[in-house]
Design a protein around this motif. Sequence first.
Motif, mmCIF file in Angstrom:
data_model
loop_
_atom_site.group_PDB
_atom_site.id
_atom_site.type_symbol
_atom_site.label_atom_id
_atom_site.label_comp_id
_atom_site.label_asym_id
_atom_site.label_seq_id
_atom_site.Cartn_x
_atom_site.Cartn_y
_atom_site.Cartn_z
ATOM 1 N N GLU A 1 0.991 -1.567 0.075
ATOM 2 C CA GLU A 1 0.138 -0.024 0.491
ATOM 3 C C GLU A 1 0.700 0.936 -0.116
ATOM 4 O OE1 GLU A 1 -3.165 -0.217 2.604
ATOM 5 O OE2 GLU A 1 -3.428 -2.132 2.632
ATOM 6 N N PRO A 2 1.407 1.289 -1.085
ATOM 7 C CA PRO A 2 2.724 2.855 -1.061
ATOM 8 C C PRO A 2 1.494 4.486 -1.128
ATOM 9 C CG PRO A 2 2.102 1.612 -3.202
ATOM 10 C CD PRO A 2 1.645 0.431 -2.595
ATOM 11 N N ALA A 3 0.520 3.799 -1.480
ATOM 12 C CA ALA A 3 0.300 5.621 -0.996
ATOM 13 C C ALA A 3 0.059 5.843 0.261
ATOM 14 C CB ALA A 3 -1.695 5.108 -1.293
ATOM 15 N N ALA A 4 0.474 4.851 1.457
ATOM 16 C CA ALA A 4 0.914 5.726 2.425
ATOM 17 C C ALA A 4 1.907 6.130 2.873
ATOM 18 C CB ALA A 4 1.388 4.057 3.531
ATOM 19 N N ILE A 5 2.859 6.427 1.892
ATOM 20 C CA ILE A 5 4.237 7.329 1.799
ATOM 21 C C ILE A 5 3.485 8.024 0.105
ATOM 22 C CG2 ILE A 5 5.382 5.383 3.245
ATOM 23 C CD1 ILE A 5 6.769 4.167 0.501
ATOM 24 N N ASP A 6 2.798 8.149 -0.107
ATOM 25 C CA ASP A 6 2.776 8.902 -1.583
ATOM 26 C C ASP A 6 3.974 8.437 -2.775
ATOM 27 O OD1 ASP A 6 0.980 10.519 -0.040
ATOM 28 O OD2 ASP A 6 2.622 12.274 0.291
ATOM 29 N N ALA A 7 3.806 7.105 -2.952
ATOM 30 C CA ALA A 7 4.434 6.518 -3.773
ATOM 31 C C ALA A 7 3.290 5.723 -4.294
ATOM 32 C CB ALA A 7 5.421 5.654 -3.359
ATOM 33 N N LYS A 8 3.826 6.032 -6.282
ATOM 34 C CA LYS A 8 2.505 5.157 -6.664
ATOM 35 C C LYS A 8 2.902 3.561 -6.023
ATOM 36 C CE LYS A 8 1.291 6.035 -10.734
ATOM 37 N NZ LYS A 8 1.422 6.850 -12.444
ATOM 38 N N ASN A 9 1.648 2.928 -7.112
ATOM 39 C CA ASN A 9 1.843 0.991 -6.654
ATOM 40 C C ASN A 9 2.537 0.431 -8.072
ATOM 41 O OD1 ASN A 9 1.649 -1.327 -6.136
ATOM 42 N ND2 ASN A 9 -0.793 -1.596 -4.968
ATOM 43 N N LEU A 10 3.478 0.138 -7.321
ATOM 44 C CA LEU A 10 4.480 -0.968 -8.145
ATOM 45 C C LEU A 10 4.226 -2.130 -9.002
ATOM 46 C CD1 LEU A 10 7.415 -0.111 -10.046
ATOM 47 C CD2 LEU A 10 8.278 -1.287 -8.216
ATOM 48 N N SER A 11 3.333 -2.670 -8.105
ATOM 49 C CA SER A 11 2.819 -4.325 -7.872
ATOM 50 C C SER A 11 1.983 -4.703 -8.600
ATOM 51 C CB SER A 11 3.297 -4.804 -6.574
ATOM 52 O OG SER A 11 1.808 -4.090 -5.812
ATOM 53 N N ALA A 12 1.403 -3.063 -9.241
ATOM 54 C CA ALA A 12 -0.096 -3.414 -9.795
ATOM 55 C C ALA A 12 0.699 -3.161 -11.408
ATOM 56 C CB ALA A 12 -0.873 -2.031 -9.399
ATOM 57 N N ALA A 13 1.572 -2.780 -11.343
ATOM 58 C CA ALA A 13 2.023 -2.562 -12.850
ATOM 59 C C ALA A 13 2.895 -4.397 -13.401
ATOM 60 C CB ALA A 13 3.055 -1.543 -12.879
ATOM 61 N N PHE A 14 2.689 -4.833 -12.520
ATOM 62 C CA PHE A 14 3.499 -5.743 -13.274
ATOM 63 C C PHE A 14 1.783 -6.850 -13.934
ATOM 64 C CE2 PHE A 14 6.440 -5.595 -9.133
ATOM 65 C CZ PHE A 14 7.204 -5.429 -10.858
ATOM 66 N N SER A 15 0.716 -6.189 -13.037
ATOM 67 C CA SER A 15 -0.793 -7.392 -14.054
ATOM 68 C C SER A 15 -0.651 -7.052 -15.258
ATOM 69 C CB SER A 15 -1.564 -7.022 -12.535
ATOM 70 O OG SER A 15 -2.124 -5.771 -12.339
ATOM 71 N N ALA A 16 -0.178 -5.378 -15.728
ATOM 72 C CA ALA A 16 -0.156 -5.491 -16.902
ATOM 73 C C ALA A 16 0.813 -6.182 -17.870
ATOM 74 C CB ALA A 16 -0.152 -3.790 -16.948
ATOM 75 N N LEU A 17 1.348 -6.602 -17.378
ATOM 76 C CA LEU A 17 2.791 -7.247 -18.200
ATOM 77 C C LEU A 17 1.797 -7.684 -19.755
ATOM 78 C CD1 LEU A 17 5.420 -7.990 -15.287
ATOM 79 C CD2 LEU A 17 5.359 -5.994 -17.608
ATOM 80 N N PRO A 18 1.252 -9.131 -18.719
ATOM 81 C CA PRO A 18 0.420 -9.055 -20.533
ATOM 82 C C PRO A 18 0.076 -8.686 -21.452
ATOM 83 C CG PRO A 18 0.188 -10.944 -17.829
ATOM 84 C CD PRO A 18 1.262 -9.593 -18.320
ATOM 85 N N LEU A 19 -0.499 -8.019 -21.271
ATOM 86 C CA LEU A 19 -0.531 -7.053 -22.311
ATOM 87 C C LEU A 19 0.238 -6.102 -22.969
ATOM 88 C CD1 LEU A 19 -3.650 -4.069 -20.117
ATOM 89 C CD2 LEU A 19 -3.689 -5.982 -21.577
ATOM 90 N N TYR A 20 1.689 -6.090 -22.257
ATOM 91 C CA TYR A 20 2.593 -6.058 -23.027
ATOM 92 C C TYR A 20 2.971 -6.898 -23.887
ATOM 93 C CZ TYR A 20 1.848 -0.958 -21.242
ATOM 94 O OH TYR A 20 1.788 0.506 -20.933
#
Lengths: 129, 123, 127
Positions: free
Chosen positions: C61-80
């Motif tokens: 939950e990186p929003a706790a430190i005002d960071a964007k969630n990196l792990s969420a991007a991994f689920s998009a890898l198949p689209l690429y």
Amino acid sequence: MKFTIVVYSAPSSQAAWSAYQFTRTALDAGHEIYRLFFYADGVLNSSALSVTPQGEFDLTQAWQTLIAEHELDAISCVSSALKRGIIDTQEAARYERPGASLAAGMTLSGLGQLVDATLASDRVVSFGA
Amino acid sequence: MNPPLSTLHTVNKSAFGSDALAACLRVARSGDAIVLLEDGVYNALDTAALVGAGLARDIVAEHQSRAGPAPTVDSAGMRIYALRKDLQARGIPAEQLPAHVETIAYKDFVALVCTHAKTVSWF
Amino acid sequence: MIANSALPNRKMLTFISRRAPYGNGAAKAMLDMVLSAAVFDQQVNYVFMDDGVQQLRRGQEPAAIDAKNLSAAFSALPLYEVSNIFVDSESLQRRGLSPEQLVIDIIVCDSDKIAELIRQSDAVFTL
């Protein structure tokens, strides 16, 4: 041989100096540098605004001299650069910033230029910290 | 010369403060070469670090398959180089280095990049 | 991209991600390189090793430190069309992580496999 040099680290790390030294030595040995690609903190090597204390080696100036002498293609990754305050006049105007900071001889462009360089080069050598 | 598919690895951190050398040694294989530069040259003094995971495994495997003389670092078939300028800067005399570490100039580093198929940097 | 028919237009590129997320920008910078290579239709291997495996930990939950969630991007890898995604088993084990605790389905491999990927690749990037 055709080399692409990737620099990940700021001039404050020796890795940036190593990249410079490697590039110079490769050119002296008659090799071609297809592209210098500055990425992440490496874009700080392309700052026109850094001032090096007297008596210390001025790496950003040394890069600029090397790039001019050999007409090297030197690219600073645009997304890394904008975040770190390295902007050209065009970006300064677009984002309404008080001035440009990109050093002479350097160009802002995207990661596609790294992919292109990897395809076009015989060797890719990376320097990070 | 080097096998056509061999890899040149570079390591620029001391093994005391970084896992870069350990990572390199885990995936480097016989026929590869390692260039130690910047703070990586401190590793040149520490034979134990270089005979870490990666090298030790290769040495043992080779020794068992050949049942020959006692294994040495060299028998892992991996050459280890250290950049002279970085050694000099840090006060490490070349004569203090173990025999399996060869000191090189920058032009030799460039030549090694050419004679290996690719270069992988560990930092 | 500069179109030049004399150049190869596809290479095998391996990206070895060795840094934990959020403490610095390395993990995100590596993800951007991977996506860029995929967009330009390169054959991509994406390898998580050492502290890089922490990027895959569930429940971030990186929003706790005002960071964007990196792990969420991994689920998009198949689209690429990035499907050759590997995680080093020893790195997982040393950090007490099991494959079930990871955000995406991923190939668990050993160091011999990573050595093989390096040997097969035209270029290797670590960050």
